[in-house]
Scaffold this active site. Structure first.
Site: not given
Ligand code: S3P
Length: 439
Positions: A129, A174, A176, A322, A349, A353
């Protein structure tokens, strides 16, 4: 991306309906953050409703490996003896984060700001990833984080750098990446600001506030500064709307269904699935709305519905990121055409997907055409067959629900990773009315 879940197969019998009142396990995103912020806080944080899935346990173990005393999880309860922002200890070994992208990307920011070196590794899927989305902005802050030449894990982090705050305009929506940079920002000189191109889940911002850490939020921008403290607190983790999604879709597509999902987190940055299903004609009611520790929660009742195909508005994509594997199954059971665009992120992901869902739906006789950034699906009759989940938990659970409307049994391979986000799925789905066996 196939090996991790190769030891479990789901067999779904066609038909059935979903009924009753159930509570799905705790929110994965909030559970991760409860461990991270609880560990960095001063004092003891009590968490209830914690998701004991493999992803969250990977985060929990990483903090144990850095000297944080954590009790549990026992019946969803976790006690974290916070060590303060500067109390983490160098881990004796690599921090193995399994399948969990959230653990790796958020920890990248935190570890880059520590006084010691660390290495973050993951399973076969996580090891493919993209990590440059976090390592590039971290490098601008002065962090030293190495990836493979392909920009993938392991992440080799050289600590003891002086980080400086940046103002970062995220090219991808994102949570994350945003959370990674805000965590690094807790240690950086000056202010760290992150601006998102579209709203993404804001659990980090809400929880920082909950721990009493100053955070400025203006429109699409969130900013933090170093020098604050996190004060231990209590966290009640709501049920995960992403896990509830499988039952929402299942109830919509299965005749005579009427199910209520209790205590579900309905944070506005997560409710794309509700909006999209309603646009498709779902009989879905959100009731008993309340606030639980800074996160909105509600009960969601879903009844069998005559779904119709729609063009999914692009502004809903990050709010349902998700949920698309399950929504593709809903689209396969809807009347007419459903078109998704602007969702290229789905290709990076836990599996690709778009490709994996299109392949599986085609095996089941549905006209599902993958595009660069989405899919075009003609509603039809789901048939029988064997589909591959590619070790992706959400693909496995989505195809399991497809059995409710199929005209023959469905076999799903590589399902062990359902444990990453939804321990007890087979049992709970059986209680609700899905005829499912795991072997
Ligand atoms: C998440 C953010 C999402 C999501 C992941 C959990 C998080 O990813 O797809 O399952 O907890 O911050 P992205 O921020 O990369 O879209």
């Amino acid at each position: 991306m196939t090996t991790a879940g190769s030891d479990k197969t789901f067999q779904i019998q066609a038909g059935g309906k979903l009924t009753g009142e159930i509570r799905v396990p705790g929110d994965k995103s909030i559970s991760h953050r409860s461990i991270m912020l609880g560990a960095l806080a001063e004092g003891t944080t009590q968490v209830s409703g914690f998701l004991s899935g493999e992803d969250n346990l990977a985060t929990l173990n990483a903090f144990r490996d850095m000297g944080v005393e954590i009790e549990g999880p026992t019946d969803g309860r976790v006690t974290i003896k916070g060590v303060g922002l500067h109390g983490l200890k160098p881990p004796a070994k690599e921090l193995y984060l399994g399948n969990s992208g959230t653990s790796m990307r958020l920890l990248a920011g935190l570890m880059a700001a520590q006084k010691f070196d660390s290495v973050l590794t993951g399973d076969e899927s996580l090891s493919t990833r993209p990590m440059r989305r976090v390592t590039d902005p971290l490098a601008t802050m002065g962090a030293v984080v190495n990836t493979t030449d392909a920009g993938t894990p392991p992440l080799r982090i050289t600590g003891n750098q002086n980080l400086n705050g940046i103002s970062y305009d995220m090219p991808v929506a994102s949570a994350q990446v945003k959370s990674c940079l805000l965590l690094a920002g807790l240690y950086a000189e000056g202010q760290t600001c992150v601006t998102e191109p579209a709203p993404t889940r804001d659990h980090t911002e809400r929880m920082l506030q909950g721990f009493g850490y100053p955070i400025e939020r203006k429109g699409a921008t969130a900013c933090v500064k170093a020098g604050g403290k996190l004060a231990a607190t209590q966290i009640d983790v709501p049920a995960d709307i992403s896990s509830a999604t499988f039952f929402m879709v299942g109830a919509c597509i299965a005749p005579d269904s009427d199910i209520t999902l209790q205590h579900v987190g309905i944070n506005p940055t997560r409710i794309g699935v509700i909006n999209i299903l309603k646009m498709m004609g779902a009989r879905l009611d959100v009731t008993n709305e309340r606030d639980v520790g800074g996160e909105p929660v509600a009960d969601i009742r879903v009844q069998s519905s005559e779904l119709k195909g729609i063009q999914i508005p692009e502004d809903q994509v990050p709010l349902a990121i998700d949920e698309f594997p399950a929504l593709f199954v809903a689209a396969a059971c809807a009347k007419g055409e459903t078109v998704l665009t602007g969702a290229r992120e789905l290709r990076v992901k836990e599996s690709d997907r778009i490709q994996v869902m299109a392949d599986g739906l085609q095996i089941l006789g549905i006209d599902a055409r993958p595009t660069n950034d989405g899919m075009v699906i003609q509603g039809g009759q789901l048939g029988t067959g064997t589909v591959a989940s590619h070790g992706d938990h959400r693909i496995a659970m989505s195809f399991a629900m497809a059995g409710l409307r199929a005209n023959g049994p469905i076999t799903i391979t590589n399902c062990a990773n359902v444990e990453t986000s939804f321990p007890g799925f087979v049992e709970l789905a059986s209680v609700a009315g899905l005829v499912i066996q795991a072997s």
